[in-house]
Design an enzyme around this catalytic site. Structure first.
Site, mmCIF file in Angstrom:
data_model
loop_
_atom_site.group_PDB
_atom_site.id
_atom_site.type_symbol
_atom_site.label_atom_id
_atom_site.label_comp_id
_atom_site.label_asym_id
_atom_site.label_seq_id
_atom_site.Cartn_x
_atom_site.Cartn_y
_atom_site.Cartn_z
ATOM 1 N N SER A 268 0.818 -1.213 0.000
ATOM 2 C CA SER A 268 0.000 0.000 0.000
ATOM 3 C C SER A 268 0.854 1.266 0.000
ATOM 4 O O SER A 268 1.687 1.447 -0.881
ATOM 5 C CB SER A 268 -0.956 -0.051 1.190
ATOM 6 O OG SER A 268 -2.083 0.721 0.902
ATOM 7 N N TRP A 359 -10.345 0.518 -4.601
ATOM 8 C CA TRP A 359 -9.717 1.806 -4.276
ATOM 9 C C TRP A 359 -8.327 1.914 -4.921
ATOM 10 O O TRP A 359 -7.918 2.969 -5.388
ATOM 11 C CB TRP A 359 -9.622 1.910 -2.753
ATOM 12 C CG TRP A 359 -9.124 3.195 -2.182
ATOM 13 C CD1 TRP A 359 -8.025 3.356 -1.388
ATOM 14 C CD2 TRP A 359 -9.710 4.496 -2.299
ATOM 15 N NE1 TRP A 359 -7.885 4.667 -1.012
ATOM 16 C CE2 TRP A 359 -8.916 5.388 -1.560
ATOM 17 C CE3 TRP A 359 -10.844 4.996 -2.975
ATOM 18 C CZ2 TRP A 359 -9.194 6.758 -1.467
ATOM 19 C CZ3 TRP A 359 -11.118 6.355 -2.881
ATOM 20 C CH2 TRP A 359 -10.300 7.211 -2.133
ATOM 21 N N HIS A 409 -8.001 -5.526 0.293
ATOM 22 C CA HIS A 409 -6.735 -4.823 0.503
ATOM 23 C C HIS A 409 -6.012 -5.399 1.718
ATOM 24 O O HIS A 409 -6.467 -5.258 2.856
ATOM 25 C CB HIS A 409 -7.062 -3.346 0.737
ATOM 26 C CG HIS A 409 -5.871 -2.443 0.773
ATOM 27 N ND1 HIS A 409 -5.067 -2.228 -0.330
ATOM 28 C CD2 HIS A 409 -5.347 -1.707 1.777
ATOM 29 C CE1 HIS A 409 -4.104 -1.370 -0.006
ATOM 30 N NE2 HIS A 409 -4.245 -1.042 1.264
HETATM 31 C C1 GTR Z 1 -5.277 4.641 1.964
HETATM 32 C C2 GTR Z 1 -4.704 5.426 0.825
HETATM 33 C C3 GTR Z 1 -4.096 4.469 -0.154
HETATM 34 C C4 GTR Z 1 -3.185 3.482 0.531
HETATM 35 C C5 GTR Z 1 -3.742 2.997 1.857
HETATM 36 C C6 GTR Z 1 -2.744 2.245 2.754
HETATM 37 O O1 GTR Z 1 -5.994 5.391 2.857
HETATM 38 O O2 GTR Z 1 -5.731 6.174 0.237
HETATM 39 O O3 GTR Z 1 -3.428 5.167 -1.180
HETATM 40 O O4 GTR Z 1 -1.920 4.022 0.675
HETATM 41 O O5 GTR Z 1 -4.229 4.021 2.621
HETATM 42 O O6 GTR Z 1 -1.576 2.617 2.847
HETATM 43 O O7 GTR Z 1 -3.192 1.280 3.388
#
Ligand code: GTR
Length: 430
Positions: A268, A359, A409
């Site tokens: 991420s 996302w 995610h």
């Molecule tokens: C979210 C962000 C993403 C990603 C994520 C993470 O809020 O919008 O781009 O980086 O966090 O790091 O888990």
């Protein structure tokens, strides 16, 4: 030629010129509504002409594209500094779950010689072996103690995000957080496959909050922290990438580590940092992006999922100020995620997505890898070698690997096993 959006304008003017959205527009999740787009040529040099061969790519186009990424997305690269071990490296022979024998190393590294130089705690597990081993290096968000239940791991001193379920309150790691993130860092299974595992907390380098800059490594590197920052001023992602390189400086001095086979991996936000670390530091033998999404592996021009407007509003400290100026005008970016990915060429690159992680735009991550193909081809290699988005849980690719995992995610055992399969093949010829 400097891009008009980054040349000669102050941040305030840039940002004032960039409010077409009246706030961040709702992200699009409708594949049919994705507007058509044209990507910049990944092989282009400063005159706009594509490199004709690998030598021209290395000498002209790659440095040019890297500089565009610096100016428009991540900020200028930060200089290396001497890294010293504070005290001594702690070495211990440990037995982990399932009777897995390992050597555990812990070191506090001082980053530079400035009076206000900061330190980072690094944790390494190595399989018992008399030969140097390849190592996966990953930054973490909750401190090293959260990465594994081993009670010998030093409690992080970094500012960490609160996570009540993991016993992290008041932004400080506590004993209650031991092993809270172990599911995402399968030490025993990776050691069994012959890989070392190294990790450190990103908060030691740049505390992940909009006002984290004064408490980051940046002041010790002479970077400004207050007021109007230069448009190409590095942010947290650049600082994290720099921290990964400083950890590498130390890892390569260890006799147990195969200095030619250190893999940088990140999930991420830290996947974005891993990509930028691999771009800036070619000593990383392989790069792994896990669900890095917007500002990472996903194409910005594809308006699906997280947008530049949203990310630069939610996380104003991550990128250089210039990036925010492309909110709602991604088509004007002189680069895109395929260029970020191409910076790994001709080394092996793995891009991992998850199907329910809309996302992060899984398909956009795949399409960036497809569009990066010419960089590997020019170097005489096959990159992904396919333009067909594979079904879930079906890894594809040659020197560029890709999978879209079922699920949300996350960073799970399935992902790590595929990273190891890919490293076995590309780094170890298995
Ligand atoms: C979210 C962000 C993403 C990603 C994520 C993470 O809020 O919008 O781009 O980086 O966090 O790091 O888990």
């Amino acid at each position: 030629m400097p891009h008009p959006l980054t040349a000669g304008l102050g941040v305030a003017a840039l940002l004032a010129a960039t409010l077409p959205l009246g706030g961040a527009a709702e992200p699009n999740y409708d594949e049919a509504a994705v507007r058509p787009y044209t990507l910049p040529d990944v092989l282009a040099g400063p005159d706009g002409r594509p490199a004709a061969d690998a030598a021209a790519w290395r000498a002209v186009s790659r440095p040019h594209q890297l500089e565009l990424l610096e100016k428009c997305v991540y900020g200028r690269r930060l200089p290396a500094v001497p890294v010293t071990v504070v005290g001594a490296v702690e070495r211990a022979d440990v037995t982990l779950a399932g009777d897995v024998k390992a050597t555990r190393l812990q070191a506090r590294l001082r980053l530079g010689e400035a009076a206000d130089a900061r330190a980072i705690d690094v944790l390494v597990y190595l399989p018992p072996t008399d030969r140097p081993v390849p190592v996966f290096l990953e930054l973490n968000v909750s401190g090293n103690q959260a990465q594994h239940a081993d009670p010998g791991i030093w409690l992080s001193r970094a500012w960490v995000r609160n996570d009540a379920a993991a016993g992290i309150t008041d932004h400080r790691a506590t004993a209650a957080s031991r092993g809270a993130r172990a599911r995402r860092f399968p030490v025993e299974r990776m050691l069994a496959r012959g890989y070392g595992m190294a990790t450190a907390c990103c908060g030691d380098v740049f505390p992940d909050r909009p006002d984290g800059r004064p408490d980051s490594v940046l002041p010790s590197l002479g970077r400004p922290v207050n007021g109007g920052l230069p448009v190409d001023e590095p942010g947290a992602i650049a600082a994290w990438a720099w921290g990964l390189s400083r950890i590498l400086d130390w890892l390569v001095t260890l006799p147990e580590v195969d200095a030619t086979r250190v893999v940088v991996v990140g999930h991420s936000r830290l996947g974005k940092a891993a990509l930028w670390a691999g771009a800036c530091d070619e000593r990383f033998a392989m790069v792994v992006s896990n669900e890095s999404g917007c500002g990472g592996a996903a194409l910005e021009r594809r308006d699906y999922g997280e947008t530049v407007a949203v990310i630069t509003t939610s996380f104003p400290h991550w990128f250089c100020p210039a990036f925010a100026a492309f909110a709602g005008r991604e088509a004007e970016l002189p680069v895109d995620a395929h260029v970020t990915l191409a910076m790994t060429a001709p080394r092996p690159l793995y891009v991992a997505s998850a199907i329910d992680d809309a996302w992060a735009d899984p398909r956009g991550e795949f399409l960036a890898a497809v569009a990066a193909e010419p960089a590997w081809r020019l170097c005489g290699r096959v990159g992904l070698g396919t333009a067909d988005w594979p079904p879930v849980d079906t890894p594809v690719g040659r020197t560029v690997g890709y999978h879209v995992r079922r699920g949300r995610h996350d960073l799970v055992e399935y992902d790590w096993q595929r990273f190891a399969d890919f490293a076995d093949r590309t780094l170890r010829g298995r």
